[in-house]
Design a protein around this motif. Sequence first.
Motif, PDB file in Angstrom:
ATOM      1  N   UNK A 280       0.829  -1.204   0.000  1.00  0.00           N
ATOM      2  CA  UNK A 280       0.000   0.000   0.000  1.00  0.00           C
ATOM      3  C   UNK A 280       0.866   1.257   0.000  1.00  0.00           C
ATOM      4  N   UNK A 281       1.867   1.297   0.873  1.00  0.00           N
ATOM      5  CA  UNK A 281       2.735   2.475   0.964  1.00  0.00           C
ATOM      6  C   UNK A 281       3.588   2.647  -0.297  1.00  0.00           C
ATOM      7  N   UNK A 282       4.014   1.546  -0.894  1.00  0.00           N
ATOM      8  CA  UNK A 282       4.805   1.626  -2.122  1.00  0.00           C
ATOM      9  C   UNK A 282       4.006   2.308  -3.226  1.00  0.00           C
TER      10      UNK A 282
ATOM     11  N   UNK B 126      10.127  -3.188  -9.430  1.00  0.00           N
ATOM     12  CA  UNK B 126      11.026  -2.837 -10.524  1.00  0.00           C
ATOM     13  C   UNK B 126      10.776  -1.448 -11.070  1.00  0.00           C
ATOM     14  N   UNK B 127       9.515  -1.084 -11.210  1.00  0.00           N
ATOM     15  CA  UNK B 127       9.162   0.228 -11.752  1.00  0.00           C
ATOM     16  C   UNK B 127       9.436   1.331 -10.736  1.00  0.00           C
ATOM     17  N   UNK B 128       9.080   1.086  -9.474  1.00  0.00           N
ATOM     18  CA  UNK B 128       9.208   2.142  -8.460  1.00  0.00           C
ATOM     19  C   UNK B 128      10.610   2.243  -7.879  1.00  0.00           C
ATOM     20  N   UNK B 129      11.381   1.152  -7.939  1.00  0.00           N
ATOM     21  CA  UNK B 129      12.682   1.126  -7.269  1.00  0.00           C
ATOM     22  C   UNK B 129      12.533   1.039  -5.760  1.00  0.00           C
ATOM     23  N   UNK B 130      11.336   0.727  -5.295  1.00  0.00           N
ATOM     24  CA  UNK B 130      11.013   0.655  -3.873  1.00  0.00           C
ATOM     25  C   UNK B 130      10.865  -0.821  -3.491  1.00  0.00           C
ATOM     26  N   UNK B 131      11.758  -1.306  -2.641  1.00  0.00           N
ATOM     27  CA  UNK B 131      11.774  -2.730  -2.290  1.00  0.00           C
ATOM     28  C   UNK B 131      11.140  -3.034  -0.932  1.00  0.00           C
ATOM     29  N   UNK B 132      10.272  -2.150  -0.441  1.00  0.00           N
ATOM     30  CA  UNK B 132       9.649  -2.390   0.866  1.00  0.00           C
ATOM     31  C   UNK B 132       8.865  -3.695   0.912  1.00  0.00           C
ATOM     32  N   UNK B 133       8.216  -4.051  -0.185  1.00  0.00           N
ATOM     33  CA  UNK B 133       7.441  -5.300  -0.217  1.00  0.00           C
ATOM     34  C   UNK B 133       8.377  -6.486   0.003  1.00  0.00           C
ATOM     35  N   UNK B 134       9.489  -6.479  -0.681  1.00  0.00           N
ATOM     36  CA  UNK B 134      10.471  -7.559  -0.566  1.00  0.00           C
ATOM     37  C   UNK B 134      11.016  -7.658   0.857  1.00  0.00           C
ATOM     38  N   UNK B 135      11.363  -6.527   1.437  1.00  0.00           N
ATOM     39  CA  UNK B 135      11.896  -6.520   2.801  1.00  0.00           C
ATOM     40  C   UNK B 135      10.843  -6.966   3.814  1.00  0.00           C
ATOM     41  N   UNK B 136       9.593  -6.560   3.603  1.00  0.00           N
ATOM     42  CA  UNK B 136       8.514  -6.975   4.513  1.00  0.00           C
ATOM     43  C   UNK B 136       8.295  -8.481   4.427  1.00  0.00           C
ATOM     44  N   UNK B 137       8.338  -9.026   3.226  1.00  0.00           N
ATOM     45  CA  UNK B 137       8.180 -10.467   3.045  1.00  0.00           C
ATOM     46  C   UNK B 137       9.317 -11.219   3.728  1.00  0.00           C
ATOM     47  N   UNK B 138      10.532 -10.755   3.535  1.00  0.00           N
ATOM     48  CA  UNK B 138      11.682 -11.396   4.177  1.00  0.00           C
ATOM     49  C   UNK B 138      11.574 -11.322   5.692  1.00  0.00           C
TER      50      UNK B 138
ATOM     51  N   UNK C 147      -6.270  -9.266  -4.920  1.00  0.00           N
ATOM     52  CA  UNK C 147      -4.972  -9.593  -4.330  1.00  0.00           C
ATOM     53  C   UNK C 147      -3.854  -9.337  -5.338  1.00  0.00           C
ATOM     54  N   UNK C 148      -2.753  -8.815  -4.834  1.00  0.00           N
ATOM     55  CA  UNK C 148      -1.569  -8.559  -5.639  1.00  0.00           C
ATOM     56  C   UNK C 148      -0.831  -9.880  -5.848  1.00  0.00           C
ATOM     57  N   UNK C 149      -0.519 -10.211  -7.098  1.00  0.00           N
ATOM     58  CA  UNK C 149       0.245 -11.432  -7.353  1.00  0.00           C
ATOM     59  C   UNK C 149       1.728 -11.165  -7.124  1.00  0.00           C
ATOM     60  N   UNK C 150       2.503 -12.228  -7.009  1.00  0.00           N
ATOM     61  CA  UNK C 150       3.949 -12.070  -6.862  1.00  0.00           C
ATOM     62  C   UNK C 150       4.551 -11.379  -8.076  1.00  0.00           C
ATOM     63  N   UNK C 151       4.072 -11.738  -9.257  1.00  0.00           N
ATOM     64  CA  UNK C 151       4.584 -11.112 -10.481  1.00  0.00           C
ATOM     65  C   UNK C 151       4.271  -9.620 -10.489  1.00  0.00           C
ATOM     66  N   UNK C 152       3.069  -9.244 -10.048  1.00  0.00           N
ATOM     67  CA  UNK C 152       2.707  -7.827  -9.994  1.00  0.00           C
ATOM     68  C   UNK C 152       3.546  -7.089  -8.953  1.00  0.00           C
ATOM     69  N   UNK C 153       3.757  -7.710  -7.798  1.00  0.00           N
ATOM     70  CA  UNK C 153       4.593  -7.090  -6.757  1.00  0.00           C
ATOM     71  C   UNK C 153       6.008  -6.875  -7.281  1.00  0.00           C
ATOM     72  N   UNK C 154       6.533  -7.857  -8.000  1.00  0.00           N
ATOM     73  CA  UNK C 154       7.872  -7.732  -8.563  1.00  0.00           C
ATOM     74  C   UNK C 154       7.932  -6.611  -9.591  1.00  0.00           C
ATOM     75  N   UNK C 155       6.913  -6.517 -10.422  1.00  0.00           N
ATOM     76  CA  UNK C 155       6.879  -5.459 -11.431  1.00  0.00           C
ATOM     77  C   UNK C 155       6.788  -4.081 -10.763  1.00  0.00           C
ATOM     78  N   UNK C 156       5.971  -3.975  -9.723  1.00  0.00           N
ATOM     79  CA  UNK C 156       5.843  -2.707  -8.996  1.00  0.00           C
ATOM     80  C   UNK C 156       7.185  -2.306  -8.389  1.00  0.00           C
TER      81      UNK C 156
END
Length: 146
Positions: free
Chosen positions: A8-10, A55-67, A44-53
């Motif tokens: 959401x924040x991304x 990549x486009x935004x340069x914001x990796x908060x989703x990745x860090x939150x998942x980890x 629901x956001x798919x993994x592919x959509x999250x990855x694309x977001x």
Amino acid sequence: MNITDAAHKTVKDYPGGSEALAVRIGMSAAVLRNKVNPNNNTHHLTLAEASEIMGVTGDDRILHALAAEHGYVLRRTEGSPGGSVVTALLAVAARQGNLAQAVSESLEDGRISQNEASEIGRLCASIQADAADLAQRAHVAARTVA
């Protein structure tokens, strides 16, 4: 931060918000807003959509939150430009020295507190990140020689 809040924040923090980002990823702004809305249970956001977001935004908060949700810490492994294998090796050795000192100090009273254990864990994670950076630099060095 949890994964849903990170998504959401991304989207919200992207310049122009969901309207601008949706155009870049080929989705309607309304659908994108619904997919990242923490109160929406139907889209629901798919993994592919999250990855694309990301990549486009340069914001990796989703990745860090998942980890973080699974007990991991992430660090980009790309070495800084101009860095050498020797520099990376010395960084690993320095972190190992910091870890040894932290463990030694933690054991002075015969027990390891929760805070001391957290610090030891943080130092171990930093060694892993520096070791990954060292490996990346070695691969880059090997490509430039070949």
